[in-house]
Design a protein around this motif. Structure first.
Motif, PDB file in Angstrom:
ATOM      1  N   ALA A   1      -6.033 117.083  15.771  1.00  0.00           N
ATOM      2  CA  ALA A   1      -7.044 117.093  16.833  1.00  0.00           C
ATOM      3  C   ALA A   1      -8.184 118.077  16.580  1.00  0.00           C
ATOM      4  CB  ALA A   1      -6.374 117.426  18.176  1.00  0.00           C
ATOM      5  N   ASP A   2      -7.864 119.223  15.963  1.00  0.00           N
ATOM      6  CA  ASP A   2      -8.834 120.317  15.934  1.00  0.00           C
ATOM      7  C   ASP A   2      -9.315 120.719  14.543  1.00  0.00           C
ATOM      8  OD1 ASP A   2      -8.408 120.429  18.677  1.00  0.00           O
ATOM      9  OD2 ASP A   2      -6.852 121.962  18.495  1.00  0.00           O
ATOM     10  N   MET A   3      -8.753 120.158  13.481  1.00  0.00           N
ATOM     11  CA  MET A   3      -9.080 120.636  12.138  1.00  0.00           C
ATOM     12  C   MET A   3      -9.550 119.486  11.247  1.00  0.00           C
ATOM     13  SD  MET A   3      -5.906 123.308  11.462  1.00  0.00           S
ATOM     14  CE  MET A   3      -6.669 124.063  10.012  1.00  0.00           C
ATOM     15  N   ALA A   4     -10.608 119.745  10.502  1.00  0.00           N
ATOM     16  CA  ALA A   4     -11.017 118.800   9.476  1.00  0.00           C
ATOM     17  C   ALA A   4     -10.023 118.876   8.320  1.00  0.00           C
ATOM     18  CB  ALA A   4     -12.422 119.135   8.984  1.00  0.00           C
ATOM     19  N   GLN A   5      -9.952 117.796   7.574  1.00  0.00           N
ATOM     20  CA  GLN A   5      -8.974 117.756   6.487  1.00  0.00           C
ATOM     21  C   GLN A   5      -9.197 118.871   5.471  1.00  0.00           C
ATOM     22  OE1 GLN A   5     -10.071 113.643   5.929  1.00  0.00           O
ATOM     23  NE2 GLN A   5      -7.962 112.962   6.282  1.00  0.00           N
ATOM     24  N   ASP A   6     -10.433 119.123   5.109  1.00  0.00           N
ATOM     25  CA  ASP A   6     -10.708 120.198   4.149  1.00  0.00           C
ATOM     26  C   ASP A   6     -10.381 121.570   4.732  1.00  0.00           C
ATOM     27  OD1 ASP A   6     -11.535 118.336   2.327  1.00  0.00           O
ATOM     28  OD2 ASP A   6     -13.678 118.648   2.655  1.00  0.00           O
ATOM     29  N   ASP A   7     -10.460 121.711   6.048  1.00  0.00           N
ATOM     30  CA  ASP A   7     -10.120 122.992   6.676  1.00  0.00           C
ATOM     31  C   ASP A   7      -8.624 123.268   6.566  1.00  0.00           C
ATOM     32  OD1 ASP A   7     -12.745 123.435   7.365  1.00  0.00           O
ATOM     33  OD2 ASP A   7     -12.529 122.620   9.405  1.00  0.00           O
ATOM     34  N   ILE A   8      -7.819 122.217   6.616  1.00  0.00           N
ATOM     35  CA  ILE A   8      -6.371 122.396   6.448  1.00  0.00           C
ATOM     36  C   ILE A   8      -6.081 122.910   5.044  1.00  0.00           C
ATOM     37  CG2 ILE A   8      -4.121 121.273   6.502  1.00  0.00           C
ATOM     38  CD1 ILE A   8      -5.333 119.175   8.388  1.00  0.00           C
ATOM     39  N   VAL A   9      -6.718 122.303   4.052  1.00  0.00           N
ATOM     40  CA  VAL A   9      -6.530 122.740   2.668  1.00  0.00           C
ATOM     41  C   VAL A   9      -6.947 124.197   2.505  1.00  0.00           C
ATOM     42  CG1 VAL A   9      -7.227 122.387   0.273  1.00  0.00           C
ATOM     43  CG2 VAL A   9      -6.833 120.409   1.757  1.00  0.00           C
ATOM     44  N   GLN A  10      -8.096 124.551   3.074  1.00  0.00           N
ATOM     45  CA  GLN A  10      -8.593 125.919   2.934  1.00  0.00           C
ATOM     46  C   GLN A  10      -7.679 126.916   3.636  1.00  0.00           C
ATOM     47  OE1 GLN A  10     -11.325 126.679   0.975  1.00  0.00           O
ATOM     48  NE2 GLN A  10     -10.510 128.751   1.226  1.00  0.00           N
ATOM     49  N   THR A  11      -7.132 126.537   4.783  1.00  0.00           N
ATOM     50  CA  THR A  11      -6.215 127.423   5.501  1.00  0.00           C
ATOM     51  C   THR A  11      -4.968 127.713   4.675  1.00  0.00           C
ATOM     52  OG1 THR A  11      -7.001 126.647   7.654  1.00  0.00           O
ATOM     53  CG2 THR A  11      -4.835 127.684   7.600  1.00  0.00           C
ATOM     54  N   VAL A  12      -4.415 126.684   4.082  1.00  0.00           N
ATOM     55  CA  VAL A  12      -3.230 126.869   3.243  1.00  0.00           C
ATOM     56  C   VAL A  12      -3.577 127.711   2.023  1.00  0.00           C
ATOM     57  CG1 VAL A  12      -1.550 125.667   1.770  1.00  0.00           C
ATOM     58  CG2 VAL A  12      -2.082 124.786   4.054  1.00  0.00           C
ATOM     59  N   LYS A  13      -4.743 127.501   1.455  1.00  0.00           N
ATOM     60  CA  LYS A  13      -5.175 128.302   0.305  1.00  0.00           C
ATOM     61  C   LYS A  13      -5.336 129.775   0.711  1.00  0.00           C
ATOM     62  CE  LYS A  13      -8.151 126.456  -2.467  1.00  0.00           C
ATOM     63  NZ  LYS A  13      -9.401 125.915  -3.078  1.00  0.00           N
ATOM     64  N   ASP A  14      -5.971 130.019   1.848  1.00  0.00           N
ATOM     65  CA  ASP A  14      -6.194 131.392   2.304  1.00  0.00           C
ATOM     66  C   ASP A  14      -4.896 132.105   2.664  1.00  0.00           C
ATOM     67  OD1 ASP A  14      -8.901 130.954   1.985  1.00  0.00           O
ATOM     68  OD2 ASP A  14      -9.294 130.593   4.126  1.00  0.00           O
ATOM     69  N   SER A  15      -3.877 131.353   3.043  1.00  0.00           N
ATOM     70  CA  SER A  15      -2.604 131.968   3.444  1.00  0.00           C
ATOM     71  C   SER A  15      -1.865 132.600   2.277  1.00  0.00           C
ATOM     72  CB  SER A  15      -1.699 130.913   4.090  1.00  0.00           C
ATOM     73  OG  SER A  15      -1.183 130.014   3.107  1.00  0.00           O
ATOM     74  N   GLY A  16      -2.186 132.168   1.060  1.00  0.00           N
ATOM     75  CA  GLY A  16      -1.474 132.679  -0.103  1.00  0.00           C
ATOM     76  C   GLY A  16      -0.139 131.995  -0.342  1.00  0.00           C
ATOM     77  N   LEU A  17       0.129 130.893   0.352  1.00  0.00           N
ATOM     78  CA  LEU A  17       1.385 130.168   0.147  1.00  0.00           C
ATOM     79  C   LEU A  17       1.499 129.726  -1.310  1.00  0.00           C
ATOM     80  CD1 LEU A  17       3.945 128.702   1.251  1.00  0.00           C
ATOM     81  CD2 LEU A  17       2.451 126.731   1.719  1.00  0.00           C
ATOM     82  N   LYS A  18       2.657 130.013  -1.903  1.00  0.00           N
ATOM     83  CA  LYS A  18       2.945 129.587  -3.271  1.00  0.00           C
ATOM     84  C   LYS A  18       4.167 128.686  -3.272  1.00  0.00           C
ATOM     85  CE  LYS A  18       1.055 133.737  -5.526  1.00  0.00           C
ATOM     86  NZ  LYS A  18       1.374 134.885  -6.421  1.00  0.00           N
ATOM     87  N   GLY A  19       4.274 127.882  -4.312  1.00  0.00           N
ATOM     88  CA  GLY A  19       5.403 126.966  -4.418  1.00  0.00           C
ATOM     89  C   GLY A  19       6.732 127.689  -4.363  1.00  0.00           C
ATOM     90  N   ARG A  20       7.664 127.142  -3.620  1.00  0.00           N
ATOM     91  CA  ARG A  20       8.978 127.769  -3.428  1.00  0.00           C
ATOM     92  C   ARG A  20      10.072 127.139  -4.281  1.00  0.00           C
ATOM     93  NH1 ARG A  20       5.833 131.045  -0.898  1.00  0.00           N
ATOM     94  NH2 ARG A  20       6.276 131.640   1.267  1.00  0.00           N
TER      95      ARG A  20
END
Length: 451
Positions: A51-70
């Motif tokens: 509802a509130d996020m563009a698709q590219d914003d989701i990608v950028q959020t995950v990138k900014d979080s520093g999440l790495k493969g587990r």
């Protein structure tokens, strides 16, 4: 083996603020189904993303979080997502969940799939929205029959609730999700071997480039992520980057929390969600309870059979990729194994190398021939029939099968524990050399591979 995320003696209270992966777990170990999952704020992150996020914003959020493969490699998830093509005309893309989990001594993904199947589905749904993938597959280890049953039920629940299928949440976005059980091959943990297997081909790794983001399943752009990786996505979207980064301990370069565990002859073997940067000693002593009475810690592996052995004095290392690298090996899956003082290291390594040799896809010569060679030598040393030069030959194989020498990372992972075992426990290997054996030049001993 206990599948739990409780702290020492169950004193640690799980909450959404500190345990994003496991706070919804039931105390009785039963699966959390759709109604209960939604009552515990389930799919709220997906609704926010749609509802509130563009698709590219989701990608950028995950990138900014520093999440790495587990899954063990630790590649930045947002960077991997960013490799998917931006061309809107490519309307067939795939999202694959790597749920093969055949690393010995690793069972973390099993817990998530059996007890929180909707967490994985929500993570895949948000990821599919971000990556514009219209179809997803959970490539599941064939032996995980309970996980398969629970995932299939959860997929049907999500479909009935309008959370999978056509026009999800009224967004016009379609996403189908399927559970695909594999035939049980360790090599399928390598993403391109997984893709080949999914296509019905022999599970050999592919040459890269091209990478799956460009040419993946059936020649289409494909993103492959591990179960635990995808299960982190909902919390990042729901609660934000700053909160997620705050979860890890000071000094850790990896963000968030991680499912970690300890097995072996410890008092409380189990699985816990802990912040990156916790020390291995805290994991071993406070959570696993130390060694059982009558046993002494001889050495330990930090994250599966493909990681090097460490000594008790290395327990003060922090559990994150860089922290374990400082003491000479990899964090891997983060599920450690304690080796007690009754274990003969030659026998342990022979058993490990038999597994890795059997699971080799046989594609490249160093792995196909080198791993059976190591088994032959280790078996001879174990039986007291080793020849002078055999240890040097084993060390030579460690070098020949190391990083960059083989087609994929299977062989380097297989020989890492062998090299470290010889480094720290060489006298145990020397004890298996026959006293009357003649000296043989390194790598000159004839071995009939496959005999």
């Amino acid at each position: 083996m206990t599948l739990t995320s409780f702290g020492p003696a169950n004193r640690i209270k799980r909450s959404a603020e500190t345990h994003p992966l496991t706070w919804r777990l039931r105390d009785d170990g039963e699966a959390v189904w759709l109604d209960e999952y939604q009552a515990k704020n389930g799919y709220a992150a997906a609704r926010k993303a749609f509802a509130d996020m563009a698709q590219d914003d989701i990608v950028q959020t995950v990138k900014d979080s520093g999440l790495k493969g587990r899954g063990g490699a630790g590649f930045p998830t947002g960077v991997k997502w960013g490799l998917m093509p931006k061309d809107e005309s490519i309307n067939i893309r795939y999202l694959l969940c790597n749920a093969d989990e055949m690393e010995p001594n690793t069972w973390k993904d099993r817990m998530l799939m059996e007890q929180l199947p909707h967490l994985l589905i929500e993570g895949m749904l948000i990821s599919a929205r971000a990556l514009k993938t219209y179809r997803g597959y959970i490539f599941l280890r064939g032996e995980y029959t309970t996980a398969a049953k629970h995932l299939n039920r959860a997929v049907e629940e999500a479909k009935a609730a309008g959370l999978l299928g056509k026009n999800i949440l009224g967004s016009g976005f379609d996403f189908e999700l399927f559970v695909h059980t594999g035939a049980g091959r360790y090599i399928c943990g390598e993403e391109t071997a997984l893709i080949n297997s999914l296509e019905g081909r022999r599970a050999n790794p592919r040459s890269k480039p091209p990478f799956p983001a460009a040419v993946g399943v059936w020649g289409k752009p494909t993103c492959v992520n591990n179960v635990e990786t995808l299960c982190n996505v909902p919390a990042i979207i729901a609660d934000g980057v700053d909160w997620y980064k705050s979860l890890s301990r000071e000094g850790s370069e990896d963000m968030g929390t991680k499912l970690m565990g300890f097995s072996g002859k410890v008092k409380n073997p189990g699985l816990w969600e802990l912040p990156f940067g916790v020390t291995a000693r805290e994991l071993f002593e406070d959570y696993a309870g130390g060694m059982r009475d009558g046993y002494k810690l001889k050495c330990w592996q930090p994250g599966g059979a493909g990681t090097g052995f460490l000594l008790p004095e290395h327990l003060d290392a922090q559990m994150y990729a860089g922290g374990i690298a400082k003491v000479g090996t990899r964090m891997g899956t983060g599920l450690a194994m304690a080796v007690d003082d009754s274990v003969n290291m030659v026998s342990l390594l022979r058993n490990m190398e038999e597994f890795f040799s059997r699971e080799s896809c046989g594609f490249c010569t160093p792995c196909r021939d080198g791993l059976p060679w190591s088994v032959k030598l280790l078996r001879a040393i174990e039986n007291g029939e080793g020849q002078a030069g055999d240890i040097e030959t084993l060390l030579g194989l460690v070098g020949f099968l190391g990083p960059g020498k083989t087609f994929c990372a299977h062989a380097p992972g297989a020989v890492e524990p062998l090299g470290s075992a010889i480094k720290y426990f060489r006298p145990e290997f020397e004890a298996g050399i026959a006293p009357t054996s003649a000296a043989v030049p390194p790598l000159a001993r004839p071995i009939v591979v496959g005999a």
